[in-house]
Design a protein around this motif. Structure first.
Motif, mmCIF file in Angstrom:
data_model
loop_
_atom_site.group_PDB
_atom_site.id
_atom_site.type_symbol
_atom_site.label_atom_id
_atom_site.label_comp_id
_atom_site.label_asym_id
_atom_site.label_seq_id
_atom_site.Cartn_x
_atom_site.Cartn_y
_atom_site.Cartn_z
ATOM 1 N N PRO A 87 6.269 11.286 -51.364
ATOM 2 C CA PRO A 87 7.469 10.821 -52.075
ATOM 3 C C PRO A 87 8.340 9.964 -51.160
ATOM 4 O O PRO A 87 8.456 10.231 -49.964
ATOM 5 C CB PRO A 87 8.167 12.118 -52.477
ATOM 6 N N GLN A 88 8.959 8.944 -51.770
ATOM 7 C CA GLN A 88 9.775 8.014 -50.988
ATOM 8 C C GLN A 88 11.242 8.415 -50.944
ATOM 9 O O GLN A 88 11.956 8.081 -50.005
ATOM 10 C CB GLN A 88 9.644 6.610 -51.580
ATOM 11 N N SER A 89 11.710 9.120 -51.969
ATOM 12 C CA SER A 89 13.124 9.477 -52.065
ATOM 13 C C SER A 89 13.369 10.865 -51.475
ATOM 14 O O SER A 89 12.573 11.789 -51.675
ATOM 15 C CB SER A 89 13.552 9.458 -53.537
ATOM 16 N N GLU A 90 14.470 10.987 -50.765
ATOM 17 C CA GLU A 90 14.843 12.300 -50.235
ATOM 18 C C GLU A 90 15.111 13.283 -51.374
ATOM 19 O O GLU A 90 14.830 14.472 -51.256
ATOM 20 C CB GLU A 90 16.079 12.190 -49.339
ATOM 21 N N ARG A 91 15.627 12.771 -52.501
ATOM 22 C CA ARG A 91 15.887 13.655 -53.655
ATOM 23 C C ARG A 91 14.582 14.189 -54.213
ATOM 24 O O ARG A 91 14.505 15.359 -54.624
ATOM 25 C CB ARG A 91 16.658 12.874 -54.730
ATOM 26 N N THR A 92 13.549 13.352 -54.245
ATOM 27 C CA THR A 92 12.241 13.812 -54.718
ATOM 28 C C THR A 92 11.689 14.879 -53.786
ATOM 29 O O THR A 92 11.153 15.906 -54.241
ATOM 30 C CB THR A 92 11.250 12.640 -54.815
ATOM 31 N N LYS A 93 11.796 14.664 -52.501
ATOM 32 C CA LYS A 93 11.308 15.651 -51.531
ATOM 33 C C LYS A 93 12.018 16.988 -51.711
ATOM 34 O O LYS A 93 11.388 18.044 -51.695
ATOM 35 C CB LYS A 93 11.522 15.130 -50.106
ATOM 36 N N GLU A 94 13.342 16.919 -51.924
ATOM 37 C CA GLU A 94 14.117 18.147 -52.129
ATOM 38 C C GLU A 94 13.683 18.854 -53.419
ATOM 39 O O GLU A 94 13.492 20.079 -53.454
ATOM 40 C CB GLU A 94 15.599 17.806 -52.188
ATOM 41 N N PHE A 95 13.511 18.082 -54.492
ATOM 42 C CA PHE A 95 13.087 18.652 -55.772
ATOM 43 C C PHE A 95 11.737 19.327 -55.638
ATOM 44 O O PHE A 95 11.542 20.455 -56.132
ATOM 45 C CB PHE A 95 13.030 17.547 -56.833
ATOM 46 N N LEU A 96 10.796 18.677 -55.004
ATOM 47 C CA LEU A 96 9.446 19.254 -54.869
ATOM 48 C C LEU A 96 9.447 20.495 -54.011
ATOM 49 O O LEU A 96 8.662 21.423 -54.244
ATOM 50 C CB LEU A 96 8.496 18.191 -54.293
ATOM 51 N N ARG A 97 10.327 20.543 -53.005
ATOM 52 C CA ARG A 97 10.417 21.780 -52.196
ATOM 53 C C ARG A 97 10.853 22.942 -53.072
ATOM 54 O O ARG A 97 10.350 24.069 -52.938
ATOM 55 C CB ARG A 97 11.414 21.590 -51.041
ATOM 56 N N HIS A 98 11.758 22.708 -54.017
ATOM 57 C CA HIS A 98 12.247 23.777 -54.877
ATOM 58 C C HIS A 98 11.187 24.207 -55.902
ATOM 59 O O HIS A 98 11.004 25.401 -56.131
ATOM 60 C CB HIS A 98 13.526 23.330 -55.607
ATOM 61 N N VAL A 99 10.505 23.252 -56.505
ATOM 62 C CA VAL A 99 9.551 23.619 -57.543
ATOM 63 C C VAL A 99 8.286 24.227 -56.975
ATOM 64 O O VAL A 99 7.588 24.971 -57.662
ATOM 65 C CB VAL A 99 9.188 22.418 -58.459
ATOM 66 N N HIS A 100 7.978 23.922 -55.738
ATOM 67 C CA HIS A 100 6.803 24.525 -55.124
ATOM 68 C C HIS A 100 7.132 25.851 -54.450
ATOM 69 O O HIS A 100 6.242 26.528 -53.989
ATOM 70 C CB HIS A 100 6.188 23.562 -54.088
#
Length: 259
Positions: A246-259
């Motif tokens: 993922p390129q966006s820091e927001r995407t990285k944060e979201f994926l950390r939560h959902v995983h």
């Protein structure tokens, strides 16, 4: 699946804005989808995903922006620069090119599965009862419910009810299918049967816009994955790049939560 060599969007939504009172829910969303493509929409609750679907299906009107399907403007009539909201009879006709499946099944409790599926064919398309019934039964068989055509919603599991809802949308032969978290109201053991039907539709070339929290489904089936946050699209990539790079820091944060 995928984008054709000379892409012409089936759905092309531009600069969508929507407010509820003082709260902006969409803030300039651009979203397109091509014939045969599956696009998965992820994001936290309240980020604008479901509102986008409701605008595309003309259940609500955008405060600003345009929506076109097959190059035809939805929800408006008149020449460019002098558009005005389309009357309800035109909106109802335009809405027929889009099928929508909601979180809740919204079946008529007093009608059996066949009657639920054929209801749009008889009331909207004005098909003869016999023809509508034959199409409804065939569609129920297509979603794996051939043995349940005479059962009422109260006699069906949640997964079976959602498959009836999918059949009801498909039987109208839409060009685009919208799914608004179709498995969120189901018990975990029933999720798979609904996702399998959706995977079958994807393999058959159905164009699908899917709001979901099922990240494995998005990775496996989608051509593109979109992350919504606070009324805007934060990131849009093919699944491999979206989940693995993922390129966006927001995407990285979201994926950390959902995983």
């Amino acid at each position: 699946m995928g984008i054709p060599a000379t892409p012409v969007p089936l759905l092309d939504a531009r600069n969508l804005h929507k407010r509820y009172g003082d709260k902006p829910v969409l803030r300039g969303v651009d979203l397109s989808i091509y014939p045969g493509q599956v696009k998965a929409m992820l994001g936290p609750s309240g980020s604008g995903k479901s509102t986008t679907l409701r605008l595309v299906n003309l259940l609500e009107r955008a405060d600003q922006g345009t929506i076109e399907i097959d190059g035809r403007r939805l929800g408006l009539v008149g020449k460019p620069g002098a558009e005005r909201p389309a009357p309800e009879r035109i909106v109802a006709k335009q809405r027929q090119v889009v099928g929508m499946v909601f979180q809740q099944f919204n079946l008529f409790p007093h009608l059996n599965a066949t009657r639920n599926v054929m209801s749009g064919l008889t009331t909207v398309r004005r098909l003869p009862h016999k023809d509508a019934e034959e199409r409804a039964v065939a569609m129920l068989k297509r979603v794996g419910l051939g043995a349940h055509v005479h059962k009422y919603p109260s006699e069906l599991s949640g997964g079976q009810q959602q498959r009836v809802a999918i059949a009801r949308a498909l039987v109208m032969e839409p060009k685009l299918m919208l799914f608004d978290e179709p498995t969120s109201a189901l018990d975990p053991e029933l999720v798979g049967e609904v996702l399998r039907v959706m995977e079958d539709l994807a393999r058959e070339g159905m164009t699908m816009l899917v709001v979901t929290h099922e990240t494995q489904f998005a990775r496996r089936v989608a051509d593109e994955v979109v992350l919504f946050d606070d009324g805007v699209i934060v990131e849009q990539q093919e699944p491999e790049g979206f989940f693995d790079n993922p390129q966006s820091e927001r995407t990285k944060e979201f994926l950390r939560h959902v995983h």
